[in-house]
Design a protein around this motif. Structure first.
Motif, mmCIF file in Angstrom:
data_model
loop_
_atom_site.group_PDB
_atom_site.id
_atom_site.type_symbol
_atom_site.label_atom_id
_atom_site.label_comp_id
_atom_site.label_asym_id
_atom_site.label_seq_id
_atom_site.Cartn_x
_atom_site.Cartn_y
_atom_site.Cartn_z
ATOM 1 N N ALA A 179 0.827 -1.208 0.000
ATOM 2 C CA ALA A 179 0.000 0.000 0.000
ATOM 3 C C ALA A 179 0.858 1.254 0.000
ATOM 4 O O ALA A 179 0.521 2.253 -0.650
ATOM 5 C CB ALA A 179 -0.939 -0.003 1.205
ATOM 6 N N ARG A 180 1.977 1.219 0.731
ATOM 7 C CA ARG A 180 2.890 2.374 0.750
ATOM 8 C C ARG A 180 3.352 2.714 -0.671
ATOM 9 O O ARG A 180 3.390 3.869 -1.046
ATOM 10 C CB ARG A 180 4.113 2.071 1.610
ATOM 11 N N ALA A 181 3.705 1.694 -1.398
ATOM 12 C CA ALA A 181 4.235 1.900 -2.744
ATOM 13 C C ALA A 181 3.149 2.323 -3.738
ATOM 14 O O ALA A 181 3.448 2.968 -4.740
ATOM 15 C CB ALA A 181 4.922 0.632 -3.234
ATOM 16 N N GLU A 182 1.896 1.984 -3.457
ATOM 17 C CA GLU A 182 0.812 2.234 -4.405
ATOM 18 C C GLU A 182 -0.235 3.219 -3.882
ATOM 19 O O GLU A 182 -1.382 3.202 -4.335
ATOM 20 C CB GLU A 182 0.123 0.907 -4.745
ATOM 21 N N LEU A 183 0.131 4.066 -2.931
ATOM 22 C CA LEU A 183 -0.854 4.919 -2.275
ATOM 23 C C LEU A 183 -1.632 5.789 -3.256
ATOM 24 O O LEU A 183 -2.864 5.863 -3.179
ATOM 25 C CB LEU A 183 -0.196 5.791 -1.201
ATOM 26 N N ALA A 184 -0.955 6.430 -4.185
ATOM 27 C CA ALA A 184 -1.646 7.300 -5.140
ATOM 28 C C ALA A 184 -2.672 6.509 -5.953
ATOM 29 O O ALA A 184 -3.807 6.967 -6.159
ATOM 30 C CB ALA A 184 -0.646 7.987 -6.065
#
Length: 92
Positions: A10-15
């Motif tokens: 989720a951190r890597a794909e937040l946007a």
């Protein structure tokens, strides 16, 4: 059903997750070790949840305000050794 994603991903794909929630109408549950931590929901969903909470709180207040005092039955006072009872202010 909500889309589940591990917190590290989720951190890597937040946007992208934000776009899925806002524009795709999805709900995303962020997990750690397979257990739900948080959910991403749209602001409109959050407003609906807040309205439900307020309605539930109002229902509880109405329910509690309709509770009346009940005098203890003499046999119960004797059975449980109750020597006194609470009386509301102004009650005779």
């Amino acid at each position: 059903m909500a889309y589940e994603i591990p917190v590290t991903q989720a951190r890597a794909e937040l946007a992208d997750l934000i776009n899925r929630v806002v524009y795709g109408g999805e709900r995303v549950v962020v997990t750690r070790h397979g257990k739900p931590l948080v959910a991403l929901v749209s602001a409109a969903d959050l407003e609906r949840l807040d309205a439900l909470d307020e309605a539930a709180d109002e229902h509880v207040v109405r329910s509690v305000s309709t509770v009346r005092d009940a005098a203890s039955a003499p046999r119960e006072r004797q059975r449980f050794g109750i020597a006194a009872e609470h009386r509301s202010p102004g009650a005779s």
